[in-house]
Design a protein around this motif. Structure first.
Motif: not given
Length: 326
Positions: A1-8, A98-107, A316-326
């Protein structure tokens, strides 16, 4: 499952990129991702838990990735808090944290951002004023925006209000011809506000949906820049009230910290309401998107991840973080 789907998965669903767009984004961030994770791997080598040394190394990596000192300290402080709550936090969990915290900042900054190349219903014409220094990809961004909006079925009009360089007018004409949209222009040295006025009059007369105004990219004198942009806005409002609807600052992501400085200069000279970060495909400095978005509290609306017409994407903040940490 992708980060986008898992976290959000429990929150509101954001439209995701299609497969081709996602591949373009993955490829565009490849240099940034490779550089970041090669450094991170070395930083945690031989470590089983997140300790002060790991955090110090992580801080250096984030700064070196052009996330920026201020934003880096925010991220480190958040991770330190989690470490203090869980004394045995393992290094294998650091990636997810790192994914969580960066996503939080962007959100926090990019709330409710557009997911497609669309404009608000009931705003016509929608006036977008584009600012940024020469060489950051401003004209190219305007051309690609015109292409994307036209593809959505909108009638687009361009205005060449960067009248201080003949090349700027010529380049915008090339893009207008390529995309197949009208360009309103005058001679080099003309009053930029006059060009903006003519552009809006033409747009209204021709029932255009979107107007994109190019402006001069001079930063050597902030007072002159402020005066000029204020005049352009004032004159446009004589034709269409409450314009521009958006002031888009274009930044070259490959310049790293210089992009921060440009953002500082332009936000001091005029009200910037959104950002476009270009040339991310040719650099390992993709972290600049995170830092600029956080530090200036201005949403990133578009990112450039390639040279093709389709390679300007809605951020798209979710997809950006997902691609960065993929």
């Amino acid at each position: 499952m992708s980060f986008f789907k898992r976290i959000f998965s429990s929150g509101p669903k954001e439209p995701v990129l299609n497969e081709q767009e996602k591949q373009v984004l993955d490829k565009g961030l490849e240099k940034s991702k490779t550089s970041f994770f090669s450094k991170l791997t070395k930083a945690i080598a031989g470590k089983s838990k997140v300790d002060d040394e790991v955090l110090d190394n992580l801080e250096e990596i984030l700064v070196a990735s052009d996330v920026g000192v201020t934003t880096t300290l925010k991220i480190i402080n958040r991770i330190e808090k989690r470490v203090s709550e869980d004394k045995y936090l393992g290094t294998d969990e650091l990636n997810q944290i790192l994914r969580d915290e960066i996503s939080g900042l962007l959100s926090e900054t990019n709330l409710g951002e557009a997911s497609e190349f669309v404009i608000p219903v009931g705003v016509k014409p929608y006036v977008l004023m584009v600012v940024g220094v020469n060489g950051v990809g401003k004209t190219t961004t305007i051309g690609k925006l015109a292409y994307q909006f036209k593809k959505k079925g909108y009638k687009v009009t361009l205005g060449a209000a960067d009248t201080f360089r003949a090349a700027a007018i010529d380049q915008l004409q090339i893009w207008a011809d390529r995309v197949g949209v009208p360009l309103v222009k005058q001679q080099m040295g003309s009053d930029p506000a006059s060009v903006a006025f003519d552009t809006l009059q033409s747009a209204v007369a021709n029932d255009a949906d979107i107007v994109i105004i190019d402006t001069a990219g001079r930063l050597h004198n902030k007072i002159n820049l402020m005066t000029e942009l204020t005049k352009v806005k004032r004159v446009m409002q004589k034709v269409v009230a409450d314009t521009p609807n958006d002031v888009l600052l274009v930044l070259d992501g490959s310049t790293g910290q210089n992009a921060f400085e440009q953002a500082k200069q332009f936000t001091a000279a005029t009200e910037v309401t959104s950002l476009a970060v270009t040339k991310l495909d040719g650099t390992a400095k993709g972290g600049v998107v995170i830092g600029i978005s956080d530090q200036f509290q201005i949403p990133v609306k578009y990112i450039g991840v390639g040279e093709g017409l389709e390679d300007l994407q809605v951020f798209n903040k979710y997809e950006f973080v997902d691609s960065f940490f993929k």
